[in-house]
Scaffold this motif. Sequence first.
Motif, short mmCIF file in Angstrom:
data_model
loop_
_atom_site.label_atom_id
_atom_site.label_comp_id
_atom_site.label_asym_id
_atom_site.label_seq_id
_atom_site.Cartn_x
_atom_site.Cartn_y
_atom_site.Cartn_z
N HIS A 1 2.17 1.77 -3.55
CA HIS A 1 1.12 2.27 -4.45
C HIS A 1 0.69 3.69 -4.12
CE1 HIS A 1 0.17 -1.25 -7.00
NE2 HIS A 1 0.79 -1.89 -6.02
N SER A 2 1.00 4.15 -2.91
CA SER A 2 0.69 5.54 -2.56
C SER A 2 1.48 6.53 -3.40
CB SER A 2 0.98 5.78 -1.07
OG SER A 2 0.13 4.99 -0.28
N HIS B 1 0.57 8.73 -7.38
CA HIS B 1 0.30 10.13 -7.76
C HIS B 1 1.30 10.57 -8.82
CE1 HIS B 1 3.77 11.75 -5.57
NE2 HIS B 1 3.50 10.82 -4.67
N LEU C 1 0.83 -1.21 0.00
CA LEU C 1 0.00 0.00 0.00
C LEU C 1 0.86 1.26 0.00
CD1 LEU C 1 -2.72 -1.19 2.51
CD2 LEU C 1 -3.06 -0.77 0.06
N LEU C 2 1.96 1.24 0.74
CA LEU C 2 2.87 2.39 0.73
C LEU C 2 3.47 2.60 -0.65
CD1 LEU C 2 4.57 1.84 4.18
CD2 LEU C 2 3.26 3.86 3.50
N ALA D 1 -5.07 3.64 -1.83
CA ALA D 1 -4.00 3.00 -1.05
C ALA D 1 -3.78 3.77 0.25
CB ALA D 1 -2.72 2.92 -1.87
N LEU D 2 -3.72 5.09 0.15
CA LEU D 2 -3.53 5.90 1.36
C LEU D 2 -4.67 5.73 2.35
CD1 LEU D 2 -2.09 9.21 -0.14
CD2 LEU D 2 -0.97 7.71 1.51
N ALA E 1 -3.69 5.82 -5.81
CA ALA E 1 -2.86 6.33 -4.70
C ALA E 1 -3.73 6.74 -3.52
CB ALA E 1 -2.02 7.51 -5.18
N LEU E 2 -4.82 7.44 -3.79
CA LEU E 2 -5.72 7.87 -2.72
C LEU E 2 -6.37 6.68 -2.01
CD1 LEU E 2 -7.37 10.94 -4.50
CD2 LEU E 2 -5.69 10.98 -2.62
N ILE F 1 -4.21 2.35 4.25
CA ILE F 1 -3.06 2.19 5.16
C ILE F 1 -3.45 2.31 6.63
CG2 ILE F 1 -0.88 3.23 5.91
CD1 ILE F 1 -0.31 3.73 2.90
N PHE G 1 -9.09 -0.67 -3.38
CA PHE G 1 -7.82 -0.22 -3.94
C PHE G 1 -7.31 -1.21 -5.00
CE2 PHE G 1 -3.54 -1.95 -3.41
CZ PHE G 1 -2.85 -1.07 -4.23
#
Length: 176
Positions: A43-44, A47, A40-41, A81-82, A78-79, A85, A102
């Motif tokens: 893929h963040s 952006h 997840l980090l 994934a964020l 990205a959003l 998290i 996600f």
Amino acid sequence: MNILTINLLFSTLVFWIAARIYLWPKLPRLSPRAVLLPILLLHSFRHLGLMFLAPGVTLDGLSPEFAYPAAFGDLLAALLALAAIPAVFRDAGSSRLLVWLFNVEGTLDLINAITLATIFGTAPFMGAAYWIPAVWVPALLVTHYITFVVLWKYWAGAARPGAALDSGRTEGSRDV
């Protein structure tokens, strides 16, 4: 077949081999949380797909029919994934749903971007953004696959989110 396609395919193969050597043997012993948080980090940072819209990064002639869906699809991934998290980290009840959202959106975005890039012949116009489909997309594809495996095999059917996150953990093992 153009050089960018060859780069994408070979880079995907290299990331897949790395995952098979370094992650696959350990996957049954790791908790989903320990596997998913780094993914997840990673893929963040999607952006960075907004580069396709930045003047001077890509060359004149890059198809907007590719650039806009690719850029905003990456931003949405990205959003998502964020958003996932903190839910995964805190063991929230919404964590599994957020990871599914996600992963489905992110995977469909990559499939769509690869398809549009092929249809609109974007390779000669990538400019400095060439590294995105040559290196970044292959890493993302492999980690999306890993995430689906975790969701289906190691995080399925748990009675509560905490039990799902702890499944697969061996005695005395530690994760994030």
